[in-house]
Design an enzyme around this catalytic site. Structure first.
Site, mmCIF file in Angstrom:
data_model
loop_
_atom_site.group_PDB
_atom_site.id
_atom_site.type_symbol
_atom_site.label_atom_id
_atom_site.label_comp_id
_atom_site.label_asym_id
_atom_site.label_seq_id
_atom_site.Cartn_x
_atom_site.Cartn_y
_atom_site.Cartn_z
ATOM 1 N N TYR A 105 -4.303 -1.363 -31.858
ATOM 2 C CA TYR A 105 -5.419 -2.317 -32.283
ATOM 3 C C TYR A 105 -5.822 -2.957 -30.865
ATOM 4 O O TYR A 105 -6.924 -2.364 -30.922
ATOM 5 C CB TYR A 105 -4.769 -3.048 -33.195
ATOM 6 C CG TYR A 105 -3.795 -2.471 -34.464
ATOM 7 C CD1 TYR A 105 -4.827 -2.200 -35.503
ATOM 8 C CD2 TYR A 105 -2.791 -2.719 -34.988
ATOM 9 C CE1 TYR A 105 -4.294 -0.821 -35.999
ATOM 10 C CE2 TYR A 105 -2.313 -1.855 -35.764
ATOM 11 C CZ TYR A 105 -3.099 -1.278 -36.668
ATOM 12 O OH TYR A 105 -2.193 0.193 -37.557
ATOM 13 N N PRO A 118 -10.535 -0.021 -42.443
ATOM 14 C CA PRO A 118 -10.679 0.275 -43.506
ATOM 15 C C PRO A 118 -11.205 -0.072 -44.113
ATOM 16 O O PRO A 118 -11.566 -1.357 -45.130
ATOM 17 C CB PRO A 118 -9.287 0.741 -44.727
ATOM 18 C CG PRO A 118 -8.360 0.323 -42.959
ATOM 19 C CD PRO A 118 -8.860 -0.634 -42.504
ATOM 20 N N HIS A 315 -8.076 -3.894 -38.848
ATOM 21 C CA HIS A 315 -6.479 -3.815 -39.339
ATOM 22 C C HIS A 315 -5.073 -4.050 -38.117
ATOM 23 O O HIS A 315 -4.306 -3.862 -39.090
ATOM 24 C CB HIS A 315 -6.636 -2.523 -38.906
ATOM 25 C CG HIS A 315 -5.511 -1.492 -39.776
ATOM 26 N ND1 HIS A 315 -4.654 -1.857 -40.225
ATOM 27 C CD2 HIS A 315 -5.958 0.437 -40.472
ATOM 28 C CE1 HIS A 315 -3.469 -0.636 -40.954
ATOM 29 N NE2 HIS A 315 -4.328 0.262 -40.892
ATOM 30 N N HIS A 397 8.289 17.647 -63.776
ATOM 31 C CA HIS A 397 8.754 18.149 -62.787
ATOM 32 C C HIS A 397 9.693 17.968 -61.496
ATOM 33 O O HIS A 397 10.246 18.476 -60.865
ATOM 34 C CB HIS A 397 8.096 19.461 -61.974
ATOM 35 C CG HIS A 397 7.062 20.538 -62.762
ATOM 36 N ND1 HIS A 397 7.250 21.883 -63.486
ATOM 37 C CD2 HIS A 397 5.606 20.164 -63.483
ATOM 38 C CE1 HIS A 397 6.343 21.799 -63.977
ATOM 39 N NE2 HIS A 397 5.629 21.259 -64.587
ATOM 40 N N MET A 399 9.459 15.962 -58.708
ATOM 41 C CA MET A 399 8.953 15.862 -57.523
ATOM 42 C C MET A 399 8.121 14.462 -57.213
ATOM 43 O O MET A 399 7.744 14.298 -58.437
ATOM 44 C CB MET A 399 8.188 16.811 -58.159
ATOM 45 C CG MET A 399 8.773 18.594 -58.029
ATOM 46 S SD MET A 399 7.422 19.742 -57.548
ATOM 47 C CE MET A 399 8.341 20.942 -56.917
ATOM 48 N N SER A 400 8.580 13.837 -56.052
ATOM 49 C CA SER A 400 8.007 12.660 -55.969
ATOM 50 C C SER A 400 6.276 12.809 -55.956
ATOM 51 O O SER A 400 5.871 13.523 -55.275
ATOM 52 C CB SER A 400 8.193 12.060 -54.232
ATOM 53 O OG SER A 400 7.553 11.953 -53.686
ATOM 54 N N PRO A 401 5.592 11.799 -56.255
ATOM 55 C CA PRO A 401 4.139 12.778 -56.419
ATOM 56 C C PRO A 401 3.529 12.822 -55.492
ATOM 57 O O PRO A 401 2.654 13.735 -54.719
ATOM 58 C CB PRO A 401 3.512 11.595 -57.040
ATOM 59 C CG PRO A 401 4.577 10.969 -58.518
ATOM 60 C CD PRO A 401 5.805 10.954 -57.758
ATOM 61 N N ARG A 476 9.745 14.159 -48.572
ATOM 62 C CA ARG A 476 10.667 13.316 -49.354
ATOM 63 C C ARG A 476 12.300 12.461 -48.235
ATOM 64 O O ARG A 476 11.923 11.739 -48.428
ATOM 65 C CB ARG A 476 11.495 13.458 -50.849
ATOM 66 C CG ARG A 476 11.396 12.999 -51.946
ATOM 67 C CD ARG A 476 10.856 11.679 -52.499
ATOM 68 N NE ARG A 476 11.605 10.055 -52.160
ATOM 69 C CZ ARG A 476 10.410 9.660 -51.894
ATOM 70 N NH1 ARG A 476 8.764 9.455 -51.386
ATOM 71 N NH2 ARG A 476 10.699 8.518 -52.040
ATOM 72 N N SER A 526 -3.425 8.818 -45.811
ATOM 73 C CA SER A 526 -2.352 7.609 -46.505
ATOM 74 C C SER A 526 -2.599 7.387 -47.966
ATOM 75 O O SER A 526 -3.984 7.185 -48.533
ATOM 76 C CB SER A 526 -2.915 5.970 -45.947
ATOM 77 O OG SER A 526 -2.414 5.025 -46.050
#
Length: 598
Positions: A105, A118, A315, A397, A399-401, A476, A526
């Site tokens: 930064y 952001p 940031h 299912h 799974m990690s979203p 993951r 992100s």
């Protein structure tokens, strides 16, 4: 290079706000957090080579393997740097945080607008008319709360070669309000120390609007959009005048800035969120609201006259999640009826902050407008709501979203370009004292195998599902590695910073083209989840890349995709469309493929 520790003391960057202001409970909690570990050298070297496999040609990889072997050999330079880094870890609260804030930064000289800060778009509002923070946990482990104390009453200050950050949390009693490019200091506490009620704030904001009706004022705030070296010089000019110095100081010392914006460009309903994102990110250019900001301020709330609202944050002091948590809190607060009685006392008039504009400052403002308008025209921003499903489908299912969405991004990119690219996803290091972020490298050998097979008609669906599961699990597992301080990027940076501090020649693995390729993120991504149905947005980190931020809700996903118009190869709308297609195709594949019998 000056030792960062000494340098940082003066600007209070990573020191929590003074103990008098922060409860003992917070300090005890912080002391109880573990320090950031230094991963084993050999582990990082092996993982570095593995991370390069999907993005390098075979011959490039061969050369890098040789350089890495040389770097990590017994008695070599890698071991020496590793020892120094381990020693630093024993003698500091966090071996990385001071270096990171400088490298990422304060030493970064491109404008903070688009390139670093952001924006955040909140649901459109229909305007009709000292507590302690609970400690947050991740997987049962307490998280560092320091960033919350760095967000309010702080401000970045431009320097000629390096910026700094000041924090005035002990003394701040006012906010800055900016309307029609004019700045005001608004006291937000009554004389008895109670905060102003919503009714009182409304009276004061109406006073400010009435006192700033003229629109032909020089937009001093646009100076904060400049390249940091240019703003550093302009800041010296601006500060020569006592009135200007006092006005700038009042902005810097304020709790946050509230930007009451003028009109926004008229756009179709489906482009409304994208247009709002542009307002939050950079204000739309000098003819719209880019001058109605102070982009060095850590937190700016932005309210449009048509009910569009959101925020922009600088940031350096904090990451997205603490900002979003603060915004969630504010949004929830506005939904509750206010219980406080409005005291019947006259309120002091908000103080207008005056600026004396010399011909030299006027020239700086004109240059800033010109540069800002070029940047505004260059940024392509697409905000979309993927309405078919959200976290619910991947969860069904098992799974990690986040991993599921990241694999959809990999598939979308591969379909557009027929290759994989270095991909950055930020991972929080808040499990550690003063932790910031490390990199989750979403492009892996497993993701590459998955995306290459997905559209191959010769591959059976069962194999594709198997590759998808492997890719999701690899992501993951990399995520778990990153949040527990075992990823590669910050460790490699730390070893390089040790070489710089000890005035050693930079090891060859850093001058190798593979290292530059590894850091050339064509996908900078992100996940910023929130309770509020909002979306964060940021610009790409490379001229030929994309910025992708997403907020997965239960039954939909908010996406903000950005690219630069000057790059003919990238197109934000095309990538957003490709991501939608990838998510739908991945769901279809899962639903149409019978589970193998156990």
């Amino acid at each position: 290079m000056a030792k960062p520790c000494g340098l940082m003391k003066s600007c209070h960057l990573v020191k929590p706000v003074s103990a008098a202001r922060v409860s003992g409970r917070y300090l005890t909690h912080q002391k109880g957090l573990p320090g950031l570990p230094v991963p084993p050298l050999q582990q990082t070297c092996e993982r570095y080579v593995r991370a390069l496999e999907p993005i390098l040609e075979v011959d490039e990889l061969k050369q890098t393997r040789e350089l890495v072997a040389e770097f990590q050999k017994a008695g070599g330079v890698g071991e020496r740097l590793q020892r120094s880094l381990e020693k630093r870890a024993q003698n500091t609260e966090n071996w990385l945080s001071e270096w990171w804030v400088l490298v990422a930064y304060l030493d970064y000289r491109l404008p903070v607008v688009v390139h670093s800060s952001p924006g955040l778009v909140l649901p459109r509002m229909n305007f009709s008319d000292n507590e302690t923070l609970p400690v947050e946990y991740l997987g049962g482990k307490p998280l560092c709360m320091n960033q919350y104390y760095e967000v309010l009453s702080s401000c970045r200050i431009p320097g000629l070669k390096r910026d700094s950050v000041v924090n005035h949390a002990k003394t701040s009693k006012h906010i800055t309000v900016v309307h029609n490019f004019q700045f005001f200091a608004l006291e937000v506490y009554n004389s008895d120390g109670t905060p102003l009620t919503a009714d009182q704030l409304c009276i004061q904001l109406e006073r400010i609007c009435s006192a700033s009706l003229q629109t032909n004022v020089e937009p001093v705030g646009i100076l904060t959009t400049q390249h940091r070296d240019s703003w550093g010089k302009a800041y010296v000019n601006l500060s020569k005048d006592k009135t200007n110095r006092e006005s700038v100081s009042a902005i810097q010392r304020s709790i946050f800035t509230l930007c009451l914006d003028g009109a926004m460009p008229q756009v179709s309903d489906e482009m409304l969120r994208s247009c709002a994102a542009v307002q939050m990110l950079h204000g739309g250019g000098s003819q719209w609201n880019s001058g109605n900001r102070w982009f060095d301020k850590t937190l700016q709330f932005i309210i449009g006259e048509d009910g569009v609202c959101g925020a922009n944050y600088e940031h350096a002091p904090a990451e997205g999640p603490p900002i979003v948590a603060l915004i969630d809190h504010a949004v929830e607060y506005t939904r509750k009826p206010e219980m406080a009685q409005t005291p019947m006392v006259p309120l002091p008039m908000p103080q207008k902050l005056h600026f004396n504009i010399t011909p030299e400052i006027k020239k700086d403002i004109e240059e800033a407008k010109h540069a800002m308008n070029i940047l505004a025209q260059d940024l392509d921003m697409m905000v979309t709501v993927f309405g078919h499903f959200g976290k619910n489908v991947p969860k069904a299912h098992k799974m990690s979203p986040d991993a599921f969405i990241q694999m959809a991004l990999q598939l979308a990119y591969y379909r557009m370009y027929q290759r994989c690219c270095a991909t950055y996803e930020s991972a929080s290091l808040r499990m550690f004292r003063l932790g910031r972020t490390d990199t989750i490298r979403s492009a892996s050998s497993a993701s590459a195998a998955f995306v290459r097979a997905f559209d191959d008609p010769s591959k059976p669906n069962t194999e594709k599902v198997d590759l998808m599961e492997k890719a999701v699990n690899a992501h993951r597992s990399y995520t778990n590695m990153a949040i527990t301080g075992q990823a590669i990027d910050r460790h490699l940076l730390g070893l390089k910073m040790v070489a710089v501090e000890e005035k050693l020649s930079i090891p060859d693995i850093y001058t190798d083209t593979a290292y530059a390729k590894a850091l050339h993120y064509k996908l900078s991504t992100s996940q910023v989840p929130s309770k509020t149905d909002c979306v964060m947005c940021f610009g790409p980190v490379s001229s030929d890349g994309y910025g992708v931020c997403y907020n997965p809700m239960n039954d939909h996903i908010n996406f903000a995709v950005s690219s630069f118009n000057t790059c003919k190869e990238t197109n934000a709308a095309h990538l957003a469309q490709a991501v939608e297609g990838a998510l739908l195709d991945m769901r279809t594949l899962l639903e149409q493929t019978p589970k193998a019998k156990l």
